[in-house]
Design a protein around this motif. Structure first.
Motif, PDB file in Angstrom:
ATOM      1  N   ALA A 113       0.829  -1.202   0.000  1.00  0.00           N
ATOM      2  CA  ALA A 113       0.000   0.000   0.000  1.00  0.00           C
ATOM      3  C   ALA A 113       0.870   1.261   0.000  1.00  0.00           C
ATOM      4  O   ALA A 113       1.903   1.313   0.676  1.00  0.00           O
ATOM      5  N   LEU A 114       0.453   2.268  -0.729  1.00  0.00           N
ATOM      6  CA  LEU A 114       1.195   3.527  -0.809  1.00  0.00           C
ATOM      7  C   LEU A 114       1.435   4.108   0.580  1.00  0.00           C
ATOM      8  O   LEU A 114       2.536   4.563   0.892  1.00  0.00           O
ATOM      9  N   ARG A 115       0.430   4.106   1.441  1.00  0.00           N
ATOM     10  CA  ARG A 115       0.561   4.711   2.764  1.00  0.00           C
ATOM     11  C   ARG A 115       1.629   4.024   3.615  1.00  0.00           C
ATOM     12  O   ARG A 115       2.305   4.668   4.416  1.00  0.00           O
ATOM     13  N   THR A 116       1.802   2.717   3.460  1.00  0.00           N
ATOM     14  CA  THR A 116       2.848   2.027   4.222  1.00  0.00           C
ATOM     15  C   THR A 116       4.219   2.300   3.610  1.00  0.00           C
ATOM     16  O   THR A 116       5.194   2.474   4.335  1.00  0.00           O
ATOM     17  N   ARG A 117       4.291   2.373   2.307  1.00  0.00           N
ATOM     18  CA  ARG A 117       5.576   2.675   1.653  1.00  0.00           C
ATOM     19  C   ARG A 117       6.017   4.099   1.984  1.00  0.00           C
ATOM     20  O   ARG A 117       7.197   4.363   2.203  1.00  0.00           O
ATOM     21  N   GLN A 118       5.052   5.040   2.047  1.00  0.00           N
ATOM     22  CA  GLN A 118       5.397   6.409   2.436  1.00  0.00           C
ATOM     23  C   GLN A 118       5.854   6.467   3.889  1.00  0.00           C
ATOM     24  O   GLN A 118       6.773   7.214   4.227  1.00  0.00           O
ATOM     25  N   THR A 119       5.216   5.693   4.751  1.00  0.00           N
ATOM     26  CA  THR A 119       5.636   5.619   6.147  1.00  0.00           C
ATOM     27  C   THR A 119       7.069   5.095   6.213  1.00  0.00           C
ATOM     28  O   THR A 119       7.913   5.633   6.935  1.00  0.00           O
ATOM     29  N   ALA A 120       7.373   4.063   5.434  1.00  0.00           N
ATOM     30  CA  ALA A 120       8.723   3.484   5.408  1.00  0.00           C
ATOM     31  C   ALA A 120       9.756   4.488   4.898  1.00  0.00           C
ATOM     32  O   ALA A 120      10.897   4.507   5.384  1.00  0.00           O
ATOM     33  N   GLU A 121       9.386   5.307   3.929  1.00  0.00           N
ATOM     34  CA  GLU A 121      10.323   6.285   3.373  1.00  0.00           C
ATOM     35  C   GLU A 121      10.866   7.219   4.443  1.00  0.00           C
ATOM     36  O   GLU A 121      12.023   7.638   4.380  1.00  0.00           O
ATOM     37  N   ALA A 122      10.054   7.543   5.437  1.00  0.00           N
ATOM     38  CA  ALA A 122      10.486   8.434   6.513  1.00  0.00           C
ATOM     39  C   ALA A 122      11.669   7.841   7.279  1.00  0.00           C
ATOM     40  O   ALA A 122      12.498   8.581   7.818  1.00  0.00           O
ATOM     41  N   LEU A 123      11.774   6.532   7.295  1.00  0.00           N
ATOM     42  CA  LEU A 123      12.842   5.845   8.008  1.00  0.00           C
ATOM     43  C   LEU A 123      14.191   5.996   7.303  1.00  0.00           C
ATOM     44  O   LEU A 123      15.237   5.984   7.941  1.00  0.00           O
ATOM     45  N   GLY A 124      14.167   6.134   5.982  1.00  0.00           N
ATOM     46  CA  GLY A 124      15.392   6.311   5.229  1.00  0.00           C
ATOM     47  C   GLY A 124      16.253   5.056   5.136  1.00  0.00           C
ATOM     48  O   GLY A 124      17.468   5.146   5.005  1.00  0.00           O
TER      49      GLY A 124
END
Length: 157
Positions: free
Chosen positions: A55-66
């Motif tokens: 899901a886009l929302r989980t991938r965006q959440t993961a992006e914050a982690l770097g």
């Protein structure tokens, strides 16, 4: 083994005809994800394996982690606790595993690991949007046990 369950941050509601997997984070959700990512990065070992729902929302959440992450289809909405545990290789993974996913799967997984079969009879445990449940499996003389290391929400860091 450490298993860290991270629910995606706040996402906007689906628009008419929109695929649920395409829903992005709200501006508030982006801030939630960044706050939690900052906290996680203070404590997660570099060897942590990060797996995420498609899901886009989980991938965006993961992006914050770097950090590098791997998308796993079975972690999508409607996945099961069994699928999540298999993807994480629980309890045998040599490295910590961070799973970024959805309710009710994250709550069901935490309940199963902490309460066992009794959890199947109880209401689903709630993992708040953007929240983290950090669980640890360890061996003791008396046998294996699961310990709750931390529960955090992006608003209470």
């Amino acid at each position: 083994m450490d298993l860290i369950l991270w629910r995606h941050a706040e996402a906007r509601d689906a628009r008419e005809g929109e695929d649920d997997l395409a829903r992005p984070l709200t501006p508030r959700g982006e801030k939630q994800a960044q706050r939690m990512a900052d906290w996680l990065n203070r404590f997660l070992p570099e060897t942590t394996r990060v797996i995420v729902s498609p899901a886009l929302r989980t991938r965006q959440t993961a992006e914050a982690l770097g950090r590098k992450c791997r998308v796993i289809e079975s972690l999508g909405p409607g996945g099961s606790a069994d699928q999540l545990l298999a993807a994480a290789r629980w309890p045998d993974s040599r490295e910590p595993v961070l799973v970024i996913g959805h309710q009710p799967t994250l709550g069901q997984t935490a309940a199963w690991l902490m309460a066992g079969a009794a959890a199947l009879e109880a209401p689903v445990w709630s993992v708040r949007k953007g929240g983290v449940w950090w669980l640890r499996h360890r061996e003791r003389d008396e046998g294996a046990e699961v310990v709750l290391v931390a529960v955090r929400t992006p608003d209470k860091l």
